[in-house]
Design a protein around this motif. Structure first.
Motif, PDB file in Angstrom:
ATOM      1  N   GLU A 241       0.837  -1.208   0.000  1.00  0.00           N
ATOM      2  CA  GLU A 241       0.000   0.000   0.000  1.00  0.00           C
ATOM      3  C   GLU A 241       0.869   1.253   0.000  1.00  0.00           C
ATOM      4  O   GLU A 241       0.611   2.212  -0.752  1.00  0.00           O
ATOM      5  CB  GLU A 241      -0.903   0.011   1.235  1.00  0.00           C
ATOM      6  CG  GLU A 241      -2.033  -1.000   1.209  1.00  0.00           C
ATOM      7  CD  GLU A 241      -2.847  -0.980   2.490  1.00  0.00           C
ATOM      8  OE1 GLU A 241      -2.613  -0.064   3.337  1.00  0.00           O
ATOM      9  OE2 GLU A 241      -3.702  -1.856   2.660  1.00  0.00           O
ATOM     10  N   ALA A 242       1.908   1.252   0.825  1.00  0.00           N
ATOM     11  CA  ALA A 242       2.796   2.415   0.917  1.00  0.00           C
ATOM     12  C   ALA A 242       3.565   2.621  -0.386  1.00  0.00           C
ATOM     13  O   ALA A 242       3.775   3.761  -0.823  1.00  0.00           O
ATOM     14  CB  ALA A 242       3.757   2.239   2.087  1.00  0.00           C
ATOM     15  N   LEU A 243       4.003   1.526  -1.003  1.00  0.00           N
ATOM     16  CA  LEU A 243       4.735   1.624  -2.256  1.00  0.00           C
ATOM     17  C   LEU A 243       3.836   2.180  -3.360  1.00  0.00           C
ATOM     18  O   LEU A 243       4.259   3.050  -4.153  1.00  0.00           O
ATOM     19  CB  LEU A 243       5.278   0.254  -2.653  1.00  0.00           C
ATOM     20  CG  LEU A 243       6.069   0.188  -3.962  1.00  0.00           C
ATOM     21  CD1 LEU A 243       7.305   1.090  -3.900  1.00  0.00           C
ATOM     22  CD2 LEU A 243       6.470  -1.250  -4.278  1.00  0.00           C
ATOM     23  N   GLU A 244       2.602   1.704  -3.432  1.00  0.00           N
ATOM     24  CA  GLU A 244       1.657   2.201  -4.431  1.00  0.00           C
ATOM     25  C   GLU A 244       1.377   3.688  -4.223  1.00  0.00           C
ATOM     26  O   GLU A 244       1.285   4.462  -5.195  1.00  0.00           O
ATOM     27  CB  GLU A 244       0.363   1.389  -4.380  1.00  0.00           C
ATOM     28  CG  GLU A 244       0.536  -0.045  -4.878  1.00  0.00           C
ATOM     29  CD  GLU A 244      -0.721  -0.893  -4.690  1.00  0.00           C
ATOM     30  OE1 GLU A 244      -1.651  -0.437  -3.970  1.00  0.00           O
ATOM     31  OE2 GLU A 244      -0.769  -2.007  -5.241  1.00  0.00           O
ATOM     32  N   ALA A 245       1.246   4.112  -2.963  1.00  0.00           N
ATOM     33  CA  ALA A 245       1.006   5.524  -2.656  1.00  0.00           C
ATOM     34  C   ALA A 245       2.208   6.366  -3.078  1.00  0.00           C
ATOM     35  O   ALA A 245       2.049   7.471  -3.630  1.00  0.00           O
ATOM     36  CB  ALA A 245       0.725   5.700  -1.171  1.00  0.00           C
ATOM     37  N   PHE A 246       3.412   5.864  -2.831  1.00  0.00           N
ATOM     38  CA  PHE A 246       4.624   6.586  -3.218  1.00  0.00           C
ATOM     39  C   PHE A 246       4.708   6.732  -4.733  1.00  0.00           C
ATOM     40  O   PHE A 246       4.995   7.816  -5.258  1.00  0.00           O
ATOM     41  CB  PHE A 246       5.860   5.843  -2.698  1.00  0.00           C
ATOM     42  CG  PHE A 246       7.166   6.501  -3.043  1.00  0.00           C
ATOM     43  CD1 PHE A 246       7.757   7.402  -2.169  1.00  0.00           C
ATOM     44  CD2 PHE A 246       7.801   6.218  -4.254  1.00  0.00           C
ATOM     45  CE1 PHE A 246       8.967   8.024  -2.499  1.00  0.00           C
ATOM     46  CE2 PHE A 246       9.007   6.834  -4.590  1.00  0.00           C
ATOM     47  CZ  PHE A 246       9.578   7.737  -3.698  1.00  0.00           C
ATOM     48  N   ASN A 247       4.466   5.628  -5.443  1.00  0.00           N
ATOM     49  CA  ASN A 247       4.603   5.636  -6.893  1.00  0.00           C
ATOM     50  C   ASN A 247       3.535   6.464  -7.591  1.00  0.00           C
ATOM     51  O   ASN A 247       3.743   6.919  -8.728  1.00  0.00           O
ATOM     52  CB  ASN A 247       4.588   4.203  -7.428  1.00  0.00           C
ATOM     53  CG  ASN A 247       5.878   3.466  -7.148  1.00  0.00           C
ATOM     54  OD1 ASN A 247       6.923   4.072  -6.891  1.00  0.00           O
ATOM     55  ND2 ASN A 247       5.821   2.129  -7.175  1.00  0.00           N
ATOM     56  N   SER A 248       2.388   6.661  -6.958  1.00  0.00           N
ATOM     57  CA  SER A 248       1.307   7.439  -7.568  1.00  0.00           C
ATOM     58  C   SER A 248       1.288   8.902  -7.121  1.00  0.00           C
ATOM     59  O   SER A 248       0.457   9.674  -7.599  1.00  0.00           O
ATOM     60  CB  SER A 248      -0.048   6.789  -7.259  1.00  0.00           C
ATOM     61  OG  SER A 248      -0.271   6.739  -5.855  1.00  0.00           O
ATOM     62  N   ASP A 249       2.198   9.266  -6.233  1.00  0.00           N
ATOM     63  CA  ASP A 249       2.262  10.649  -5.752  1.00  0.00           C
ATOM     64  C   ASP A 249       2.783  11.543  -6.879  1.00  0.00           C
ATOM     65  O   ASP A 249       3.907  11.350  -7.364  1.00  0.00           O
ATOM     66  CB  ASP A 249       3.195  10.727  -4.552  1.00  0.00           C
ATOM     67  CG  ASP A 249       3.193  12.093  -3.881  1.00  0.00           C
ATOM     68  OD1 ASP A 249       3.167  13.107  -4.605  1.00  0.00           O
ATOM     69  OD2 ASP A 249       3.232  12.138  -2.644  1.00  0.00           O
ATOM     70  N   PRO A 250       1.991  12.564  -7.305  1.00  0.00           N
ATOM     71  CA  PRO A 250       2.404  13.442  -8.410  1.00  0.00           C
ATOM     72  C   PRO A 250       3.754  14.110  -8.164  1.00  0.00           C
ATOM     73  O   PRO A 250       4.545  14.280  -9.104  1.00  0.00           O
ATOM     74  CB  PRO A 250       1.276  14.476  -8.460  1.00  0.00           C
ATOM     75  CG  PRO A 250       0.093  13.762  -7.891  1.00  0.00           C
ATOM     76  CD  PRO A 250       0.656  12.889  -6.821  1.00  0.00           C
ATOM     77  N   ALA A 251       4.027  14.483  -6.927  1.00  0.00           N
ATOM     78  CA  ALA A 251       5.290  15.149  -6.616  1.00  0.00           C
ATOM     79  C   ALA A 251       6.467  14.189  -6.841  1.00  0.00           C
ATOM     80  O   ALA A 251       7.517  14.588  -7.364  1.00  0.00           O
ATOM     81  CB  ALA A 251       5.286  15.643  -5.175  1.00  0.00           C
ATOM     82  N   ASN A 252       6.297  12.924  -6.443  1.00  0.00           N
ATOM     83  CA  ASN A 252       7.364  11.938  -6.648  1.00  0.00           C
ATOM     84  C   ASN A 252       7.566  11.645  -8.134  1.00  0.00           C
ATOM     85  O   ASN A 252       8.694  11.466  -8.602  1.00  0.00           O
ATOM     86  CB  ASN A 252       7.040  10.645  -5.906  1.00  0.00           C
ATOM     87  CG  ASN A 252       7.121  10.800  -4.405  1.00  0.00           C
ATOM     88  OD1 ASN A 252       7.818  11.669  -3.898  1.00  0.00           O
ATOM     89  ND2 ASN A 252       6.399   9.944  -3.687  1.00  0.00           N
ATOM     90  N   ILE A 253       6.458  11.630  -8.875  1.00  0.00           N
ATOM     91  CA  ILE A 253       6.555  11.389 -10.322  1.00  0.00           C
ATOM     92  C   ILE A 253       7.267  12.549 -11.006  1.00  0.00           C
ATOM     93  O   ILE A 253       8.170  12.351 -11.833  1.00  0.00           O
ATOM     94  CB  ILE A 253       5.148  11.188 -10.911  1.00  0.00           C
ATOM     95  CG1 ILE A 253       4.504   9.923 -10.338  1.00  0.00           C
ATOM     96  CG2 ILE A 253       5.216  11.108 -12.444  1.00  0.00           C
ATOM     97  CD1 ILE A 253       3.044   9.738 -10.717  1.00  0.00           C
ATOM     98  N   ALA A 254       6.885  13.775 -10.638  1.00  0.00           N
ATOM     99  CA  ALA A 254       7.477  14.965 -11.252  1.00  0.00           C
ATOM    100  C   ALA A 254       8.973  15.078 -10.958  1.00  0.00           C
ATOM    101  O   ALA A 254       9.764  15.527 -11.801  1.00  0.00           O
ATOM    102  CB  ALA A 254       6.753  16.211 -10.763  1.00  0.00           C
ATOM    103  N   SER A 255       9.397  14.654  -9.765  1.00  0.00           N
ATOM    104  CA  SER A 255      10.803  14.760  -9.382  1.00  0.00           C
ATOM    105  C   SER A 255      11.644  13.595  -9.882  1.00  0.00           C
ATOM    106  O   SER A 255      12.872  13.614  -9.750  1.00  0.00           O
ATOM    107  CB  SER A 255      10.920  14.839  -7.853  1.00  0.00           C
ATOM    108  OG  SER A 255      10.470  13.619  -7.266  1.00  0.00           O
ATOM    109  N   GLY A 256      10.984  12.597 -10.449  1.00  0.00           N
ATOM    110  CA  GLY A 256      11.699  11.427 -10.943  1.00  0.00           C
ATOM    111  C   GLY A 256      11.961  10.365  -9.889  1.00  0.00           C
ATOM    112  O   GLY A 256      12.625   9.369 -10.163  1.00  0.00           O
TER     113      GLY A 256
END
Length: 278
Positions: A241-256
């Motif tokens: 659940e935590a990994l999915e939340a991390f991977n779907s976070d727009p800020a994490n996606i934008a920062s790479g």
């Protein structure tokens, strides 16, 4: 009748031999050896300064030890020496048989005075004490927080030495390695069970797990969850659940940063995953 006399003679000889063995056993010098729970050589002992205060510059790693031959009315001391470790690389033929081997000394050897207090330093002699009346105790090795440990771990291979108090026990129980670092290290018991339920180890996965658990994820934690399928499956669900939340976070996606990879500095590194079918 002859058979009975022969059997009685053998029994008498065997009994006498046992008594002689007992006499030798209890009259010989006491022996010291390291402790192994699984009847194998003691596992590597990882220690990281990452657990605890940022201002801590030294700490003590305690190693369990035991005595063969009984306790004593006074304190006794053990001695250690540092020894080298070696890597063996094998060459195989096209049928899978070994045809050659190359032995090289490991280069990640801990440096006395830099990574640990020298083993002959009188100031740490009390840490090498087996207290009076005990046949089981723990002895301490003082490790030092050098800046280099943030980049790479080092290995301190210890071997017991015979002294005035102790001879040596079983050969396989004479040596143990302390892995010293100032970064996250894979728990030494991240074994087949752990891999089956939690997958391959990586530092990003380790950090994610600690965030979810809210405390250390070390040898002690791994040992506990490995005992219970129900418990390890529960935590795996939380980690997923935590990994999915991390991977779907727009800020994490934008920062790479997302998706999370085993090596965040390598865009082609494998993704961090958790098994889901076990």
């Amino acid at each position: 009748m002859k058979k009975i006399l022969y059997a009685a003679l053998l029994c008498a000889l065997f009994t006498t031999g046992c008594k002689e063995d007992e006499k030798l056993l209890f009259n010989e010098k006491a022996r010291a050896e390291l402790v192994s729970e699984n009847q194998k050589a003691p596992a590597d002992h990882p220690f990281s300064f990452v657990w605890g205060s940022d201002t801590r510059v030294r700490d003590t790693v305690f190693i369990p030890i035991r005595v063969i031959g009984g306790s004593a009315p006074t304190d006794r001391h053990v001695l250690f020496e540092q020894v080298s470790e070696y890597i063996v690389d094998y060459t195989y033929d096209n049928k899978g048989y070994i045809i050659d081997s190359t032995v090289t000394e490991r280069t990640d050897k801990a440096i006395p005075g830099t990574h640990y207090v020298p083993l002959n330093d009188e100031s740490i002699r009390p840490l090498f004490t087996i207290k009076a009346g005990r046949v089981k105790d723990s002895v301490g090795i003082v490790v030092l927080r050098d800046a280099s440990l943030k980049k790479a771990s080092v290995r301190l291979r210890l071997r017991l030495k015979e002294n005035e108090n102790f001879a040596l026990g079983e050969r396989r129980l004479q040596e143990q390695t302390i892995i010293i670092s100032d970064k996250l290290e894979m728990p030494s018991n991240w074994n087949y069970t752990t891999k089956a339920y939690l997958g391959n180890y990586s530092a990003p996965k380790h950090r994610l797990m600690m965030q979810v658990v809210g405390s250390k994820v070390d040898d002690v934690w791994i040992a506990e969850v490995n005992k219970s399928q129900e418990l390890i499956v529960y935590w795996r669900g939380k980690f997923i659940e935590a990994l999915e939340a991390f991977n779907s976070d727009p800020a994490n996606i934008a920062s790479g940063l997302a998706p999370m990879r085993e090596d965040p500095t390598n865009a082609s590194s494998p993704l961090v995953t958790f098994p889901s079918r076990v």
